[in-house]
Design an enzyme around this catalytic site. Structure first.
Site, short mmCIF file in Angstrom:
data_model
loop_
_atom_site.label_atom_id
_atom_site.label_comp_id
_atom_site.label_asym_id
_atom_site.label_seq_id
_atom_site.Cartn_x
_atom_site.Cartn_y
_atom_site.Cartn_z
N GLU A 1 1.98 6.25 -7.19
CA GLU A 1 1.07 7.25 -7.59
C GLU A 1 1.41 8.90 -7.41
OE1 GLU A 1 -2.69 6.82 -5.07
OE2 GLU A 1 -2.80 4.74 -5.65
N TYR B 1 0.76 -1.18 0.08
CA TYR B 1 -0.02 0.12 -0.21
C TYR B 1 1.06 1.22 0.01
CZ TYR B 1 -3.68 3.32 1.42
OH TYR B 1 -4.58 4.33 1.31
#
Length: 357
Positions: A288, A281
């Site tokens: 991103e 994660y």
């Protein structure tokens, strides 16, 4: 001289109820033979602390099984009638003994008793209908959640396997055409993920709404705005890492939910679902963030999504200003979701340890 306690009675179509006024009763002996009930006990009654007894010969036969419950103030006795019906009186002899009186707290006329029966039957039918309706809803909900998680699992599995195979076959070249080969399936899966927000919001699944919204909106922003709206981003290697990390998390999460629909668990899968996100994660958020940083000069150059200002000011607000703010919000969202996921993991395995102990 035999001492008799005060006894109060009431009836229903199937039962006789007796209430014996005897405080702190001990050594209680109650039995029925033919139509006669015999009672004996020690306790505090109308004549103080003594042994009390009485006998009643019922109007009609009763069943030999008799149940009683002693409280601090009284003894409650229930006798079953041999045949269902309404008695005109309790005892065989018309003249009742002086210690016997109606129990007006439980007294009902025959018509009232029939109404009570109808109300109980109606309540039972309503509960039964409600239970069937609820079971039907649960079955429908279970089927819906299973199909949804199955479709998402198949979609993200296709993405993960396709990208892995292409990496082994084409090597580094596969990093630069990920968007062209994988984006359609990723668009489908991420649009479908909006269902998870609705499920959380309407209570279909028991999960926090805010972390779900953060993840779904965050991913769709990267997919549709950063990658989808800029053709210059399509050939960036960062697309590969974002898609690969997203799918690596989901191929464990969705089958875990699928098994959960049927209250089934595979311990290895449970451990992976609550553990593998810990490295993946944060890496996904970093990927991103890299994508956002790479897109900023492109947005500045193309003026895409810029907000025009009046001619007197003579400029516009570039979308890149929002992206700088979004970068800060991304890491704030990372903190919120990481904290939420860690609490889930801690709660899950703490519960397992308690059960094991």
């Amino acid at each position: 001289m035999t001492l008799t306690p005060l006894v109060y009675w009431a009836q229903r179509h199937e039962d006789i109820y007796l209430r014996v006024e005897l405080t702190d009763a001990q050594n209680i002996d109650v039995h029925v033979h033919d139509k006669a009930l015999q009672f004996r006990a020690q306790g505090h009654g109308a004549k103080g602390q003594n042994e009390y007894e009485f006998s009643l010969e019922f109007l009609l036969p009763v069943k030999p099984e008799v149940s009683y419950k002693s409280t601090q103030r009284q003894v409650n006795i229930t006798v079953r009638k041999e045949q269902r019906g309404w008695w005109e009186r309790l005892m065989a002899q018309e003249r009742k003994p002086v210690f016997l009186a109606p129990d007006f707290d439980r007294w009902l006329d025959e018509s009232d008793a029939e109404m009570e029966i109808r109300e109980k039957e109606e309540k039972k039918n309503r509960l039964k209908a409600s239970r069937h309706k609820e079971e039907g809803f649960v079955s429908l909900k279970t089927g819906f959640l299973f199909v949804y998680n199955l479709v998402q699992f198949l979609g993200f599995s296709w993405i993960f396997v396709n990208m892995t195979v292409r990496l082994f076959i084409f090597g580094q070249d596969s990093l630069y055409d990920t968007f062209h080969t994988i984006s359609d399936m990723m668009f489908f899966c991420q649009i479908l993920a909006a269902v998870e927000v609705l499920n959380a919001a309407f209570g279909v699944v028991k999960t926090a709404v805010i972390p779900t919204v953060i993840q779904v909106i965050g991913r769709n922003f990267i997919l549709f705005i950063i990658f989808g709206s800029l053709e210059e981003m399509h050939n960036k290697a960062v697309v590969f890492f974002v898609f690969y990390l997203w799918s690596a998390i989901e191929i464990f999460r969705y089958p875990f939910y699928m098994l959960g629909c049927f209250n089934t668990e595979w311990k290895t899968l449970t451990w992976l679902r609550y553990t593998i996100w810990m490295p993946l994660y944060p890496l996904g958020v970093i990927a991103e963030a890299v994508a956002v940083i790479q897109s900023i000069p492109i947005f500045d150059e193309t003026k895409l999504f810029s907000i025009p200002l009046p001619k007197a000011i003579g400029t516009s607000i570039g979308f890149s200003y929002f992206l700088h703010i979004y970068l800060i919000l991304m890491f704030l969202g990372l903190f919120i979701n990481f904290r939420h996921l860690y609490k889930q993991r801690k709660r899950r395995f703490r519960t397992k340890k308690r059960k094991a102990n």
